[in-house]
Structures are given as C-alpha cells and as structure tokens.
Design a protein around this motif. Structure first.
Motif, short mmCIF file in Angstrom:
data_model
loop_
_atom_site.label_atom_id
_atom_site.label_comp_id
_atom_site.label_asym_id
_atom_site.label_seq_id
_atom_site.Cartn_x
_atom_site.Cartn_y
_atom_site.Cartn_z
N ASN A 165 1.24 -0.79 0.16
CA ASN A 165 0.55 0.12 -0.26
C ASN A 165 0.66 1.46 -0.27
OD1 ASN A 165 -1.64 2.01 0.37
ND2 ASN A 165 -2.24 1.86 2.28
N LEU A 166 0.85 1.83 -1.92
CA LEU A 166 1.74 2.94 -1.57
C LEU A 166 1.37 4.23 -0.02
CD1 LEU A 166 2.88 2.67 -5.38
CD2 LEU A 166 3.48 1.72 -3.02
N SER A 167 0.18 4.31 -0.04
CA SER A 167 -0.51 5.82 0.63
C SER A 167 -0.81 5.51 2.03
CB SER A 167 -1.93 6.63 0.33
OG SER A 167 -2.50 4.69 -0.14
N GLY A 168 0.01 3.95 2.94
CA GLY A 168 -1.02 3.65 4.30
C GLY A 168 0.13 4.17 5.13
N THR A 169 -0.18 4.02 6.76
CA THR A 169 0.79 4.22 7.78
C THR A 169 1.43 2.36 8.06
OG1 THR A 169 -0.12 5.77 8.48
CG2 THR A 169 0.62 5.31 9.58
N PRO A 170 2.85 2.42 7.72
CA PRO A 170 3.06 1.32 8.64
C PRO A 170 3.37 0.88 9.66
CG PRO A 170 5.00 2.58 7.86
CD PRO A 170 3.86 3.21 7.08
N LEU A 171 3.92 -0.01 10.35
CA LEU A 171 4.05 -0.26 11.79
C LEU A 171 5.88 0.55 12.15
CD1 LEU A 171 3.19 -3.51 13.03
CD2 LEU A 171 2.70 -1.47 14.13
N PRO A 172 6.11 1.10 13.38
CA PRO A 172 7.85 2.17 13.07
C PRO A 172 8.68 1.03 13.40
CG PRO A 172 6.06 2.50 15.29
CD PRO A 172 5.16 1.60 14.19
N PRO A 173 9.67 0.66 13.99
CA PRO A 173 10.51 1.68 11.94
C PRO A 173 9.79 1.31 11.58
CG PRO A 173 12.27 0.07 13.41
CD PRO A 173 10.52 -0.20 13.63
N PHE A 174 10.12 2.43 10.33
CA PHE A 174 9.90 2.45 8.67
C PHE A 174 11.17 3.12 8.01
CE2 PHE A 174 8.58 3.74 4.78
CZ PHE A 174 8.39 2.78 4.23
N GLY A 175 11.67 2.55 7.13
CA GLY A 175 13.40 3.36 6.01
C GLY A 175 13.32 2.29 5.80
N ALA A 176 14.40 2.94 4.63
CA ALA A 176 15.26 1.82 3.96
C ALA A 176 16.19 0.91 4.84
CB ALA A 176 15.80 2.95 2.73
N THR A 177 16.53 1.90 5.61
CA THR A 177 17.89 0.89 6.42
C THR A 177 17.11 1.98 7.90
OG1 THR A 177 19.54 3.16 6.43
CG2 THR A 177 19.75 0.81 5.52
N HIS A 178 17.22 0.81 8.75
CA HIS A 178 16.96 0.47 10.18
C HIS A 178 17.81 -0.15 11.78
CE1 HIS A 178 13.76 -1.72 9.16
NE2 HIS A 178 13.91 -1.43 10.44
N VAL A 179 17.83 -0.16 12.22
CA VAL A 179 18.56 -0.70 13.52
C VAL A 179 17.33 -1.29 14.04
CG1 VAL A 179 20.38 -0.06 13.86
CG2 VAL A 179 18.18 0.87 15.20
N ASP A 180 17.31 -2.73 15.00
CA ASP A 180 15.98 -3.41 15.01
C ASP A 180 15.81 -2.92 16.75
OD1 ASP A 180 14.37 -5.26 16.59
OD2 ASP A 180 16.25 -6.70 16.97
N THR A 181 14.22 -1.66 16.86
CA THR A 181 14.51 -1.79 17.81
C THR A 181 12.83 -1.24 17.89
OG1 THR A 181 13.60 0.64 16.00
CG2 THR A 181 16.00 0.63 17.25
N SER A 182 12.53 -2.70 17.80
CA SER A 182 10.73 -2.90 18.02
C SER A 182 10.93 -4.79 17.66
CB SER A 182 9.69 -2.08 16.88
OG SER A 182 10.09 -3.24 15.37
N TYR A 183 9.94 -5.42 18.39
CA TYR A 183 9.48 -6.77 18.46
C TYR A 183 8.27 -6.62 18.96
CZ TYR A 183 10.04 -11.14 21.37
OH TYR A 183 9.87 -12.53 21.64
N PHE A 184 7.74 -6.51 17.91
CA PHE A 184 6.10 -6.37 17.96
C PHE A 184 5.82 -7.87 18.21
CE2 PHE A 184 6.60 -1.55 16.30
CZ PHE A 184 5.04 -2.03 16.82
N THR A 185 4.68 -8.37 18.93
CA THR A 185 4.20 -9.24 18.08
C THR A 185 2.33 -9.58 18.43
OG1 THR A 185 3.71 -9.33 20.78
CG2 THR A 185 5.60 -11.19 19.90
N LEU A 186 1.58 -10.17 17.64
CA LEU A 186 0.66 -9.88 17.28
C LEU A 186 -0.81 -10.45 18.42
CD1 LEU A 186 0.22 -10.18 13.60
CD2 LEU A 186 0.32 -7.96 14.50
N GLY A 187 -1.79 -9.30 18.53
CA GLY A 187 -3.13 -10.41 19.10
C GLY A 187 -4.24 -9.52 18.21
#
Length: 395
Positions: free
Chosen positions: A242-264
C-alpha cells in the motif's frame, strides 16, 4: 373428598410444582452443579516445568522436569500438547511424556528495555480449530530462497514428520522475500494474520511486515498469503504493498532493530504490541494496511502478551506494571490491577470455561505472572491469586 386426602393432594401438588421450578436432582446430584465439559489449563514456570489444573487451584506436574529453559509458547491441538522451548516438543498422552516434534524454531534473542532477556512469544504458536486444528509455528530462516516465508504448519495436530513449509503466496501483492514469520493471530472473521521481519539477505534486517491469509484451501486466490504492509515511501526493493498507508514503526530503507512486535486482536481489529518499549501498542482495522497508535499504556515498559478471552475483553500484560484493559468505549488502555500484587509482571493470559449439565456456562480468565497464577471470574476486572509461583506462560 376427605380432609386428610385433600391435605395429601395439596402437599403432593406443591411438591411437584417445587420440583419443576427448583434445581432438578437425579440420585441426589444437583444438575446445576454438574460440569459436563470441564476446562484444562496448562501453565509453565520460569524454571521450565509444566503443570495442569482443571479448576485453577488444584494442580499437578507434568512429565517434563524443570530444565532451566523457560517456556516460549504453549498450545493444545486435538489430544496433543505443544510446548515451545529451545525446540518444539509434543505430548500425546496428557503430558506424561514429551518428545521432539520440530527442532528449528525461529529465535529472536534480545534484551528488553528493562534488561531482561526474554524470547517469550505466545503467538509464535497457534492452533486454528476452524481450519481442522491446523497448527502454525515459525521456522528459523537460514534460507535465501525467494519463496521463503518462514511459515511452518501441521495438519496433524503438530505430530512429528507432519510439518510443512508454506510457500503459497500471492506474487502480485507480496513483495520481496525471504522473510521470517514471527507471530500469528486469528481474527473473529476467520482471517489469519501474520507478522514477519525481513531477513538479512534483504539488507533490511528485522523490517516489520504484515500478511493475511483468508482460508486453508490454497487453491483459492484469497487463501494465499498476501502482504498488506504500507509502503508510503515506495521502497521497491523491500516490498510492494500500500503506497499511501501507515506502517508499523520503525520504517525506512535502513534501520536498526528497535522493535519487537507481536500480534493479537479484538474481534476483527488487529493489534500489535512492542516488547522493546519504544513504540507501545498499535491497531489496524484494515488487516494491517494502516496502523494507528493506542494511548494509555505505560511508557518505557515491555508489553509481553495480549489476549481477548471470548472476544469480550482485550488485555495486555506488562513487565513490572501489571495488567491493562482496553476500554471499548474510549479506545484507550487502562490499568486493571484489582487484586494483583504490586509490581507484577504478566507473561500470559488465557480464557477458560466450564459447561454445566443444565447448559449454563461459567467463564474464567487466568494470568501467568511473576507472583503466581491469578484468576478472574468477572470478565477480567478483579483478580485473585490461586496458585503461587513465578510463571512464564498459560494456555
């Protein structure tokens, strides 16, 4: 009619009426208190042992002794107990013995923001009864094959030699692979959602991406894995989407591992919680095409587990700050620690119910915490400790 006969008739009539409108008893047993379908609750402590109870109070140890390796996830499928530790184990005899069923579970070695080292992730295992007890788990990705989703499933209750890699995905909506699927949740509308991270082969280590699968039969187009991740910057080499949506952070071409998301989830709302303390909780009402951040959860606190027992209440467990409940009227999270010890860490949540012979149902919610097993009989609003100890998971 003689007066004595009249008295006898009136007494007999009253007795019959009382019998109709009171609890029906057979051979002295009150059917209102006879449980025809009792629950089974399994829970594992931080030392690596597994226990079982039918009432939340009286419990017994299972056939796997403490080994110092805490439980990562726990489910049942058919007559099997599936227990994720360093490997995935199963028992087909109610826990008397456990054996290896799969040895290459994906690992996410990390330290939480409070310094704890934890690889706990209840949503890395899911049993879907609506799909014939198909079990999904996560497979360690050492594969650079472009078809690699890191999705592992069994259509035979998780028994050994029944696991298969799921390479069924839609090439139009799904972007660059491989990825490592890490977390699953099954919505009330029958759709399976998965959260994945891009593999190192992409040059985009641990990039958060979300997928959906609408059914078990993969010959149907919608039942293939489809990517829903928003990509507003149109980073083509990562994924489509989706080219117009809002992704989960962090977002970008390069980044370090700063999230640990799990789903519910809550009914058909998809919810992601971050155990790394940086991003809190987010929700999506369009299967992950757009994400919005929740308010009300404590800052700088690992969010360890999420569950929606009976699709009636949504709860999040935290490290050191107890339990939070989603206010369905305001859409914000609120502390919900009535009865919990101060500073409690909540690592697991499970809903259970007893069905009685008269058809009535009594529902319970259980928590696996640093201060024992807690029970709620009023929809998760008040808690009482029923079993002492330090626990990692409950199912």
């Amino acid at each position: 009619m003689r007066r004595s006969s009249l008295y006898s008739f009136c007494f007999l009539t009253a007795a019959i009426v009382a019998g109709v409108y009171s609890c029906k008893k057979t051979t002295g047993i009150d059917n209102n208190n006879v449980i025809t379908t009792p629950f089974s609750l399994y829970f594992s402590d931080m030392g690596g042992a597994l226990y079982h109870t039918n009432d939340g109070r009286n419990y017994s140890g299972m056939g796997f002794p403490p080994d110092g390796k805490p439980c990562r996830s726990l489910v049942t499928s058919g007559g099997n107990i599936l227990w994720a530790k360093n490997h995935l184990y199963y028992s087909n005899n109610n826990g008397r013995n456990f054996n290896l069923t799969y040895d290459s579970l994906v690992a996410f070695p990390t330290k939480l923001c409070n310094g704890d080292s934890m690889n706990l992730n209840q949503s890395m295992l899911i049993n879907i009864t609506a799909w014939g007890n198909r079990v999904y788990t996560v497979s360690q990705s050492q594969n650079t094959d472009k078809n690699w989703l890191g999705v592992l499933y069994s259509d035979n209750f998780g028994n050994p030699r029944t696991w298969a890699l799921d390479g069924s995905y839609d090439t139009v909506e799904t972007g660059r692979l491989p990825v490592r699927m890490f977390s699953y949740t099954f919505l009330a509308n029958g759709k399976l959602c998965g959260l994945a991270y891009s593999g190192p082969a992409d040059g985009d280590n641990f990039h958060v991406r979300n997928f959906v699968k609408e059914g078990k039969d993969e010959t149907v187009y919608a039942n293939r894995w489809r990517e829903k991740t928003a990509n507003p910057d149109n980073i083509a080499y990562i994924y489509k989407g989706n080219l117009s949506g809002t992704p989960l952070p962090p977002f970008g071409a390069t980044h370090v591992d700063t999230s640990y998301f799990t789903l519910g989830h809550m009914n058909n709302r998809l919810i992601a919680i971050d155990a790394r303390c940086n991003y809190g909780a987010w929700y999506s009402d369009d299967l992950g095409a757009n994400w919005t951040q929740y308010s009300g959860l404590p800052d700088n606190t690992p969010l360890l587990c999420i569950e929606s027992p009976f699709e009636e209440v949504c709860l999040v467990g935290t490290a050191g700050k107890g339990l939070y409940i989603l206010n369905l009227h305001t859409g914000a999270w609120e502390a919900n620690n009535n009865g919990l010890a101060s500073g409690t860490t909540v690592r697991g949540i499970a809903g259970k119910k007893n069905v009685f012979k008269n058809g009535s149902v009594r529902k319970f919610i259980y928590l696996a915490t640093s201060n024992g097993i807690y029970e709620s009989s009023d929809g998760g609003h008040n808690w009482v400790q029923t079993i002492p100890g330090n626990y990692a998971a409950v199912y």
